[in-house]
Scaffold this motif. Structure first.
Motif, PDB file in Angstrom:
ATOM      1  N   LYS A   1      44.302  50.169  30.122  1.00 21.95           N
ATOM      2  CA  LYS A   1      45.194  50.292  31.292  1.00 21.95           C
ATOM      3  C   LYS A   1      44.356  50.142  32.559  1.00 21.95           C
ATOM      4  CE  LYS A   1      48.935  51.132  33.654  1.00 21.95           C
ATOM      5  NZ  LYS A   1      48.387  50.752  34.966  1.00 21.95           N
ATOM      6  N   THR A   2      44.779  49.250  33.431  1.00 24.78           N
ATOM      7  CA  THR A   2      44.097  49.038  34.711  1.00 24.78           C
ATOM      8  C   THR A   2      44.743  49.913  35.778  1.00 24.78           C
ATOM      9  OG1 THR A   2      43.506  46.792  34.101  1.00 24.78           O
ATOM     10  CG2 THR A   2      43.452  47.322  36.451  1.00 24.78           C
ATOM     11  N   PHE A   3      43.916  50.521  36.578  1.00 21.88           N
ATOM     12  CA  PHE A   3      44.361  51.468  37.612  1.00 21.88           C
ATOM     13  C   PHE A   3      45.226  50.766  38.657  1.00 21.88           C
ATOM     14  CE2 PHE A   3      42.991  53.900  41.582  1.00 21.88           C
ATOM     15  CZ  PHE A   3      43.921  54.911  41.399  1.00 21.88           C
ATOM     16  N   GLU A   4      46.413  51.353  38.906  1.00 23.47           N
ATOM     17  CA  GLU A   4      47.339  50.800  39.903  1.00 23.47           C
ATOM     18  C   GLU A   4      47.823  51.880  40.859  1.00 23.47           C
ATOM     19  OE1 GLU A   4      49.554  47.108  37.793  1.00 23.47           O
ATOM     20  OE2 GLU A   4      50.037  49.066  36.888  1.00 23.47           O
ATOM     21  N   GLY A   5      46.987  52.890  41.077  1.00 22.02           N
ATOM     22  CA  GLY A   5      47.331  53.933  42.034  1.00 22.02           C
ATOM     23  C   GLY A   5      47.900  55.193  41.429  1.00 22.02           C
ATOM     24  N   GLU A   6      48.096  55.216  40.117  1.00 19.45           N
ATOM     25  CA  GLU A   6      48.649  56.408  39.481  1.00 19.45           C
ATOM     26  C   GLU A   6      47.623  57.540  39.463  1.00 19.45           C
ATOM     27  OE1 GLU A   6      48.783  53.313  36.310  1.00 19.45           O
ATOM     28  OE2 GLU A   6      47.475  53.412  38.046  1.00 19.45           O
ATOM     29  N   VAL A   7      48.107  58.746  39.230  1.00 13.94           N
ATOM     30  CA  VAL A   7      47.191  59.892  39.155  1.00 13.94           C
ATOM     31  C   VAL A   7      46.434  59.826  37.836  1.00 13.94           C
ATOM     32  CG1 VAL A   7      48.626  61.351  40.631  1.00 13.94           C
ATOM     33  CG2 VAL A   7      48.935  61.424  38.142  1.00 13.94           C
ATOM     34  N   LEU A   8      45.371  60.578  37.745  1.00 13.84           N
ATOM     35  CA  LEU A   8      44.457  60.519  36.605  1.00 13.84           C
ATOM     36  C   LEU A   8      45.189  60.714  35.271  1.00 13.84           C
ATOM     37  CD1 LEU A   8      40.938  62.069  36.439  1.00 13.84           C
ATOM     38  CD2 LEU A   8      42.530  62.479  34.596  1.00 13.84           C
ATOM     39  N   GLY A   9      45.985  61.768  35.180  1.00 14.32           N
ATOM     40  CA  GLY A   9      46.681  62.056  33.927  1.00 14.32           C
ATOM     41  C   GLY A   9      47.591  60.930  33.496  1.00 14.32           C
TER      42      GLY A   9
ATOM     43  N   ASN B   1      42.072  43.869  34.393  1.00 15.89           N
ATOM     44  CA  ASN B   1      42.664  43.977  33.061  1.00 15.89           C
ATOM     45  C   ASN B   1      42.078  42.966  32.085  1.00 15.89           C
ATOM     46  OD1 ASN B   1      45.281  43.284  31.105  1.00 15.89           O
ATOM     47  ND2 ASN B   1      45.006  45.459  31.591  1.00 15.89           N
ATOM     48  N   GLN B   2      41.895  41.743  32.541  1.00 17.93           N
ATOM     49  CA  GLN B   2      41.367  40.710  31.653  1.00 17.93           C
ATOM     50  C   GLN B   2      39.937  41.008  31.227  1.00 17.93           C
ATOM     51  OE1 GLN B   2      43.062  38.147  30.180  1.00 17.93           O
ATOM     52  NE2 GLN B   2      44.798  39.261  31.079  1.00 17.93           N
ATOM     53  N   ALA B   3      39.126  41.468  32.188  1.00 17.54           N
ATOM     54  CA  ALA B   3      37.732  41.818  31.866  1.00 17.54           C
ATOM     55  C   ALA B   3      37.691  42.983  30.889  1.00 17.54           C
ATOM     56  CB  ALA B   3      36.970  42.165  33.146  1.00 17.54           C
ATOM     57  N   ALA B   4      38.538  43.983  31.120  1.00 14.25           N
ATOM     58  CA  ALA B   4      38.562  45.158  30.245  1.00 14.25           C
ATOM     59  C   ALA B   4      38.986  44.777  28.828  1.00 14.25           C
ATOM     60  CB  ALA B   4      39.504  46.211  30.817  1.00 14.25           C
ATOM     61  N   LEU B   5      39.952  43.854  28.714  1.00 17.19           N
ATOM     62  CA  LEU B   5      40.390  43.403  27.392  1.00 17.19           C
ATOM     63  C   LEU B   5      39.259  42.675  26.660  1.00 17.19           C
ATOM     64  CD1 LEU B   5      44.016  42.174  28.205  1.00 17.19           C
ATOM     65  CD2 LEU B   5      43.382  44.085  26.694  1.00 17.19           C
TER      66      LEU B   5
END
Length: 325
Positions: A294-302, A262-266
């Motif tokens: 938004k950093t991926f935390e296991g949620e589905v793509l949508g 998240n920090q890198a993406a920001l």
């Protein structure tokens, strides 16, 4: 050929060669008369006398390459043709002949490029078979047919190029040349799977050019299109080759950042925002951009895209020209 000057042994070989060829030609004619001979082609037949390394052929095989019959040696050896084969095809042709002679393949069949007299290349398709063997089972005569398939190959290459372009257009945005929505979904699905397997972070950024409708209304859609193209170039110049950059629709862009928490993406997103803020677009137009991370935390793509979109909405609500994540 001056037979009276030939030694007796050579004369016997020549008689045997002619007898073998005559026998095969008669057999070929009988098959053709009964419509059982399947090899037809525009350059005619060839006959390779294996023991004497001599090739006889329809003149079209050489005139198609730009040679006059007067330029040919009295006895044409196998190498007259093989030395003209394209270097990249030579081994394939030689192996095809070896495979047939050794019994690995029932028929000698190969397609190759062959150099014409003017230096250009034709594409030939050769098909042949051992038709006579000696008492030891070694080849005496190999007979076949050759086709000039240059035009067919050129048409195939042209069709392949057209298909490549169509396939590319199917996954690229026609204006910005970025990946389109369809390509984003496909590549993002793969990226999420890799992140799940490796445990490496992955972040998504949803960008939207601020007040872009006003830009179109004020300066016209052509000016708006130029801004979209220039913003796309900023994205490409600011990101890695491994990042996925797409035009999601309209003035919305989605970027996927593998191996970025998240920090890198920001940090990356804000660097892009600052570049846009200081950039003078075509016509001296100034534009800003907002983004949701938004950093991926296991949620589905949508769900992941919707979460990034919600953060983008927060950036707009807080005054635009900012990144929220």
């Amino acid at each position: 050929m001056e037979y009276e000057k030939m030694a007796r042994a050579d004369l016997i070989k020549e008689v045997n060669r002619l007898a073998s060829l005559n026998e095969y030609l008669l057999k070929e004619q009988r098959l053709a008369d009964r419509l059982e001979f399947g090899w037809t082609g525009n350059l005619g037949h060839w006959y390779f006398h294996y023991g004497s390394n001599r090739v006889e052929f329809n003149e079209l095989k050489v005139t198609t390459l730009g040679y006059d019959l007067e330029e040919l040696p009295e006895i044409v050896p196998y190498e007259f043709f093989t030395e003209k084969i394209h270097p990249e095809d030579y081994e394939t042709v030689m192996q095809a002949m070896v495979d047939h002679i050794t019994g690995e393949k029932e028929v000698y069949e190969v397609e190759y490029r062959i150099q014409a007299k003017d230096g250009s290349y034709k594409t030939y398709h050769d098909r042949g078979k051992i038709t006579q063997v000696d008492e030891n089972g070694k080849p005496v005569l190999i007979a076949g047919i050759v086709f000039d398939v240059t035009q067919r190959v050129l048409m195939q290459e042209e069709l392949q190029e057209k298909n490549r372009i169509l396939a590319e257009k199917a996954v690229k945005d026609s204006l910005t040349d970025l990946k389109n929505h369809r390509a984003l979904m496909e590549e993002m699905t793969k990226a999420l799977e890799i992140s799940l397997v490796t445990g490496e972070p992955l972040s998504v950024v949803f960008f939207d050019l601020d007040d872009f409708k006003k830009v179109n209304d004020t300066y016209g859609h052509q000016a708006g299109d130029r801004i979209l193209i220039e913003f796309s170039e900023i994205l490409k110049d600011s990101l890695r080759d491994s990042d996925i950059i797409s035009r999601y629709g309209g003035e919305e862009f989605v970027v996927v950042l593998p191996k970025a928490d998240n920090q890198a993406a920001l940090r990356i997103s804000d660097r892009i925002r600052l570049r846009v803020e200081s950039f003078e677009f075509s016509g001296g137009i100034k534009v800003t951009v907002s983004g949701g991370v938004k950093t991926f935390e296991g949620e589905v793509l949508g769900e992941l895209i919707e979460a990034a979109d919600r953060n983008l909405y927060q950036a707009k609500a807080r005054g635009k020209n900012r990144i929220v994540g």
